[in-house]
Write a protein that holds these residues in place. Sequence first.
Motif, PDB file in Angstrom:
ATOM      1  N   SER A   1       0.823  -1.200   0.000  1.00  0.00           N
ATOM      2  CA  SER A   1       0.000   0.000   0.000  1.00  0.00           C
ATOM      3  C   SER A   1       0.854   1.245   0.000  1.00  0.00           C
ATOM      4  CB  SER A   1      -0.925  -0.010   1.223  1.00  0.00           C
ATOM      5  OG  SER A   1      -1.800  -1.106   1.188  1.00  0.00           O
ATOM      6  N   ARG A   2       1.934   1.212   0.794  1.00  0.00           N
ATOM      7  CA  ARG A   2       2.824   2.373   0.830  1.00  0.00           C
ATOM      8  C   ARG A   2       3.475   2.592  -0.519  1.00  0.00           C
ATOM      9  NH1 ARG A   2       5.170   1.225   5.139  1.00  0.00           N
ATOM     10  NH2 ARG A   2       6.967   0.074   4.343  1.00  0.00           N
ATOM     11  N   ALA A   3       3.809   1.464  -1.209  1.00  0.00           N
ATOM     12  CA  ALA A   3       4.424   1.607  -2.530  1.00  0.00           C
ATOM     13  C   ALA A   3       3.464   2.243  -3.504  1.00  0.00           C
ATOM     14  CB  ALA A   3       4.863   0.227  -3.037  1.00  0.00           C
ATOM     15  N   ARG A   4       2.179   1.885  -3.395  1.00  0.00           N
ATOM     16  CA  ARG A   4       1.205   2.430  -4.330  1.00  0.00           C
ATOM     17  C   ARG A   4       0.909   3.894  -4.053  1.00  0.00           C
ATOM     18  NH1 ARG A   4      -4.030  -1.014  -4.588  1.00  0.00           N
ATOM     19  NH2 ARG A   4      -4.522   0.687  -6.018  1.00  0.00           N
ATOM     20  N   ARG A   5       0.935   4.269  -2.758  1.00  0.00           N
ATOM     21  CA  ARG A   5       0.577   5.636  -2.395  1.00  0.00           C
ATOM     22  C   ARG A   5       1.803   6.516  -2.232  1.00  0.00           C
ATOM     23  NH1 ARG A   5      -2.634   2.698   1.245  1.00  0.00           N
ATOM     24  NH2 ARG A   5      -1.245   3.289   2.951  1.00  0.00           N
ATOM     25  N   SER A   6       2.904   6.086  -2.824  1.00  0.00           N
ATOM     26  CA  SER A   6       4.158   6.819  -2.644  1.00  0.00           C
ATOM     27  C   SER A   6       4.014   8.267  -3.060  1.00  0.00           C
ATOM     28  CB  SER A   6       5.247   6.157  -3.495  1.00  0.00           C
ATOM     29  OG  SER A   6       6.351   7.005  -3.585  1.00  0.00           O
ATOM     30  N   PRO A   7       4.538   9.203  -2.273  1.00  0.00           N
ATOM     31  CA  PRO A   7       4.503  10.611  -2.659  1.00  0.00           C
ATOM     32  C   PRO A   7       5.350  10.887  -3.876  1.00  0.00           C
ATOM     33  CG  PRO A   7       5.894  10.294  -0.724  1.00  0.00           C
ATOM     34  CD  PRO A   7       5.222   8.996  -0.972  1.00  0.00           C
ATOM     35  N   PHE A   8       6.170   9.897  -4.238  1.00  0.00           N
ATOM     36  CA  PHE A   8       7.023  10.048  -5.410  1.00  0.00           C
ATOM     37  C   PHE A   8       6.253   9.796  -6.688  1.00  0.00           C
ATOM     38  CE2 PHE A   8      10.617   8.230  -8.002  1.00  0.00           C
ATOM     39  CZ  PHE A   8      11.248   9.432  -8.178  1.00  0.00           C
ATOM     40  N   SER A   9       5.063   9.171  -6.571  1.00  0.00           N
ATOM     41  CA  SER A   9       4.274   8.856  -7.749  1.00  0.00           C
ATOM     42  C   SER A   9       3.717  10.124  -8.359  1.00  0.00           C
ATOM     43  CB  SER A   9       3.116   7.911  -7.370  1.00  0.00           C
ATOM     44  OG  SER A   9       3.610   6.727  -6.784  1.00  0.00           O
ATOM     45  N   ARG A  10       3.434  10.033  -9.664  1.00  0.00           N
ATOM     46  CA  ARG A  10       2.850  11.162 -10.376  1.00  0.00           C
ATOM     47  C   ARG A  10       1.380  11.283 -10.018  1.00  0.00           C
ATOM     48  NH1 ARG A  10       6.286  14.415 -11.364  1.00  0.00           N
ATOM     49  NH2 ARG A  10       5.022  15.363 -12.974  1.00  0.00           N
ATOM     50  N   PRO A  11       0.715  12.429 -10.298  1.00  0.00           N
ATOM     51  CA  PRO A  11      -0.713  12.575 -10.003  1.00  0.00           C
ATOM     52  C   PRO A  11      -1.538  11.537 -10.731  1.00  0.00           C
ATOM     53  CG  PRO A  11       0.299  14.691 -10.549  1.00  0.00           C
ATOM     54  CD  PRO A  11       1.320  13.637 -10.845  1.00  0.00           C
ATOM     55  N   ARG A  12      -2.665  11.192 -10.154  1.00  0.00           N
ATOM     56  CA  ARG A  12      -3.561  10.238 -10.793  1.00  0.00           C
ATOM     57  C   ARG A  12      -3.971  10.762 -12.165  1.00  0.00           C
ATOM     58  NH1 ARG A  12      -2.452   5.725  -8.242  1.00  0.00           N
ATOM     59  NH2 ARG A  12      -3.006   5.744  -6.035  1.00  0.00           N
ATOM     60  N   PRO A  13      -4.095   9.862 -13.169  1.00  0.00           N
ATOM     61  CA  PRO A  13      -4.399  10.318 -14.514  1.00  0.00           C
ATOM     62  C   PRO A  13      -5.733  11.013 -14.630  1.00  0.00           C
ATOM     63  CG  PRO A  13      -4.506   7.909 -14.355  1.00  0.00           C
ATOM     64  CD  PRO A  13      -3.920   8.415 -13.084  1.00  0.00           C
TER      65      PRO A  13
ATOM     66  N   ARG B   1      -0.466   2.723 -13.700  1.00  0.00           N
ATOM     67  CA  ARG B   1      -0.076   1.621 -12.815  1.00  0.00           C
ATOM     68  C   ARG B   1       1.040   0.785 -13.436  1.00  0.00           C
ATOM     69  NH1 ARG B   1      -3.483   4.296 -10.890  1.00  0.00           N
ATOM     70  NH2 ARG B   1      -1.554   5.429 -10.560  1.00  0.00           N
ATOM     71  N   VAL B   2       0.993   0.607 -14.751  1.00  0.00           N
ATOM     72  CA  VAL B   2       2.064  -0.136 -15.425  1.00  0.00           C
ATOM     73  C   VAL B   2       3.383   0.623 -15.304  1.00  0.00           C
ATOM     74  CG1 VAL B   2       2.912  -0.931 -17.676  1.00  0.00           C
ATOM     75  CG2 VAL B   2       0.542  -1.351 -17.024  1.00  0.00           C
ATOM     76  N   GLY B   3       3.318   1.966 -15.405  1.00  0.00           N
ATOM     77  CA  GLY B   3       4.529   2.768 -15.231  1.00  0.00           C
ATOM     78  C   GLY B   3       5.106   2.613 -13.839  1.00  0.00           C
TER      79      GLY B   3
ATOM     80  N   MET C   1       2.336  -3.548  -6.660  1.00  0.00           N
ATOM     81  CA  MET C   1       2.227  -2.707  -7.857  1.00  0.00           C
ATOM     82  C   MET C   1       1.651  -3.510  -9.027  1.00  0.00           C
ATOM     83  SD  MET C   1       5.889  -0.758  -7.637  1.00  0.00           S
ATOM     84  CE  MET C   1       6.439  -0.017  -6.090  1.00  0.00           C
ATOM     85  N   ALA C   2       2.063  -4.791  -9.138  1.00  0.00           N
ATOM     86  CA  ALA C   2       1.515  -5.643 -10.200  1.00  0.00           C
ATOM     87  C   ALA C   2       0.017  -5.857  -9.991  1.00  0.00           C
ATOM     88  CB  ALA C   2       2.251  -6.983 -10.223  1.00  0.00           C
ATOM     89  N   THR C   3      -0.390  -6.010  -8.731  1.00  0.00           N
ATOM     90  CA  THR C   3      -1.817  -6.171  -8.431  1.00  0.00           C
ATOM     91  C   THR C   3      -2.599  -4.924  -8.824  1.00  0.00           C
ATOM     92  OG1 THR C   3      -1.287  -7.645  -6.583  1.00  0.00           O
ATOM     93  CG2 THR C   3      -3.476  -6.632  -6.594  1.00  0.00           C
ATOM     94  N   ALA C   4      -2.024  -3.758  -8.527  1.00  0.00           N
ATOM     95  CA  ALA C   4      -2.691  -2.503  -8.897  1.00  0.00           C
ATOM     96  C   ALA C   4      -2.834  -2.402 -10.411  1.00  0.00           C
ATOM     97  CB  ALA C   4      -1.900  -1.321  -8.351  1.00  0.00           C
ATOM     98  N   ALA C   5      -1.790  -2.794 -11.147  1.00  0.00           N
ATOM     99  CA  ALA C   5      -1.851  -2.768 -12.614  1.00  0.00           C
ATOM    100  C   ALA C   5      -2.894  -3.762 -13.117  1.00  0.00           C
ATOM    101  CB  ALA C   5      -0.479  -3.084 -13.198  1.00  0.00           C
ATOM    102  N   TYR C   6      -2.977  -4.905 -12.452  1.00  0.00           N
ATOM    103  CA  TYR C   6      -3.964  -5.927 -12.839  1.00  0.00           C
ATOM    104  C   TYR C   6      -5.383  -5.397 -12.690  1.00  0.00           C
ATOM    105  CZ  TYR C   6      -7.025  -9.965 -12.136  1.00  0.00           C
ATOM    106  OH  TYR C   6      -8.074 -10.852 -12.190  1.00  0.00           O
ATOM    107  N   HIS C   7      -5.667  -4.816 -11.530  1.00  0.00           N
ATOM    108  CA  HIS C   7      -7.023  -4.299 -11.294  1.00  0.00           C
ATOM    109  C   HIS C   7      -7.355  -3.163 -12.261  1.00  0.00           C
ATOM    110  CE1 HIS C   7      -7.938  -6.800  -7.901  1.00  0.00           C
ATOM    111  NE2 HIS C   7      -6.886  -6.393  -7.209  1.00  0.00           N
ATOM    112  N   ALA C   8      -6.355  -2.331 -12.578  1.00  0.00           N
ATOM    113  CA  ALA C   8      -6.593  -1.271 -13.554  1.00  0.00           C
ATOM    114  C   ALA C   8      -6.903  -1.873 -14.919  1.00  0.00           C
ATOM    115  CB  ALA C   8      -5.375  -0.347 -13.628  1.00  0.00           C
ATOM    116  N   GLY C   9      -6.183  -2.951 -15.285  1.00  0.00           N
ATOM    117  CA  GLY C   9      -6.453  -3.624 -16.551  1.00  0.00           C
ATOM    118  C   GLY C   9      -7.841  -4.240 -16.591  1.00  0.00           C
ATOM    119  N   ILE C  10      -8.280  -4.757 -15.444  1.00  0.00           N
ATOM    120  CA  ILE C  10      -9.631  -5.326 -15.376  1.00  0.00           C
ATOM    121  C   ILE C  10     -10.680  -4.251 -15.635  1.00  0.00           C
ATOM    122  CG2 ILE C  10     -11.326  -6.370 -13.832  1.00  0.00           C
ATOM    123  CD1 ILE C  10      -9.226  -8.313 -14.863  1.00  0.00           C
TER     124      ILE C  10
END
Length: 634
Positions: free
Chosen positions: A6-18, A209-211, A243-252
């Motif tokens: 969860s921390r990896a997904r919500r990292s402050p280093f990530s870009r803004p949500r699309p 998410r893939v990025g 992160m792979a799980t997040a990309a998977y759910h986005a793909g779904i």
Amino acid sequence: MSQTASRARRSPFSRPRPDEGPRATFRQLLPFLFEHKGVLVAVAVLSVVEAVATLVQPLLIGQVIDRVQTGTALGWLLGALVLLVLVSSVVGAYQHYLLQKTGTAVVYSSRRKLISRILHLPVSEFDARRTGDLVSRVGTDTTLLYAVLTQGLADSVGNVLLFVGALIAMVFIDPVLLLTIVGVIGVSAAGVGLLSGRIRVASAQQQERVGELSSGVERAIGSIRTVRAAGATDREQEAVSGMATAAYHAGIRVAKASALVVPVAGIAMQVSLLVVLGVGGMRVASGALSVAELVTFVMFLFLLIMPLASAFGAIASVGQALGALGRIQEVLDLPTEDAGDRAREGAAAVADAPSREGEAAAIAFREVRFAYPAAAVAAREEAAREAQRAIERARLETGDAEPADAPGREVLRGISFDVPRGARVALVGPSGAGKSTVLSLIERFYDPTSGAILLDGDDIRDLPRTALRKNFGYVEQDAPTLAGSLADNLRLASPDASDAECDRALRAVNLGEVVDRSPLGIDTAVGEDGVMLSGGERQRLAIARALLAAPPILLLDESTSSLDGVNEQRMREAIDAVASGRTLIVIAHRLSTVVDSDRIVVLDHGRVVGQGTHSELVQDVPLYRDLAKHQLLV
């Protein structure tokens, strides 16, 4: 999901949500298509030919049915029908080839644009962005543009003609029968239009998410030795799997939105066909319509639905492409490093000119202040947290870790000093004093917040960066090594260097043993990130690269920090030899390597606290005297 993931997904280093960031429009997609307008025109013409050949076929089939019913000879009808089928098939096959070829060309050109822009971005952008995310934009995002051409958009001219032609023919055959299916088609088209917006947003989220996944994999693999040594393999696997799980759910989510388009088109076709057969059968029974006319109408119905289905597919593919294009366009819209240059006419000539004896200092700092951009600071903080997470997990989770630099905090606070032409000047001071930042400003990786840096009396902001950097040979603190051979690394700054020159440069920094231990010599592979070399060998290779270029000014950032005593002495002798007649700026923690410098500049908390020779500073500057005492130099 785990706390780590969860921390990896919500990292402050990530870009803004699309869905909060920039979105591409269809107009922004057109330049990618118009680069191949010649081929697209040819595809459009072929689409028209195929559409005409297809539209004539139901008319001929209707005449065939009439002649069979009346017992009239078929004559030329069968031959014409076969010829039209062949023409339609051949034209369609060649059109398909052109679309595939053009789609590949669009991906190729978009990748070239992205690569060109990425490699010319300011260094601050690389500080604020993850490498894996940029790689994902070049690889994965650009691939989605391929579907725009290959799934119905480019042959839209033929499809429009097919749709309009079928519609006109159906009006002439039986307008009442046509009206019964108009409502079904209209409702299905409206439904697909509503779905297209969801597809674009979901696709953009998927690419984001893939990025992030690419960035996570790149980071884990790039630091695999540290991860293994810290016993953090399972935790890293959990984080990247998150992160792979997040990309998977986005793909779904993309799959769900896209999947709705298929049944909409199928339902429209089936309902329309059932309506036509039911109502048409009644009209045949009443004598208002002949069997031949009903069969012809049904065939035109298929021709009417085909372009609609193609359009629905195109809407889905364009929606996904626009989601990816938003990420591509975000990078293409970023200014390049040289965009803000205040280059004067003739500045390149000034920068390339030989040093002017007896005039201004080679390098001069005048009240220079500098603070890293907030985005770069956030990136550096996140990178530091990730690097230490396995070792200091408890500390990070409790929030005890302090960033090295807060956004807006000045790293340099009004520093001024001169580097005389042909002199050897050392920058010393505790960690975090701003020494490496000084070299970054000289190289114009960043520009000062205020003040000026002069090269031979000229403000370096008035010089094009490319011309400016020809004056410098820069050896970074971490001594990066490129994948490839020893020669590849040396020729990065000296592409025309001969094998003999490369060999001499390597032996000058005591890398002769590396050259001789393989029959390949200077073509010996160094591995990814120089993994086949030791830390000291990588550092010496970086110095050899700078020495081979032989620029008028050498910038060495902790260039001997990974060397043992013997190699350090040999390195100093090599630098002494090549530095003759050149200006040298050296950063060092080991004062023994710089005590014989012409001038030593002492930095502390972004300020110059002393300048002079070793003996002068020992007497006059308490900080320097303490450093010297700790290193047993006084």
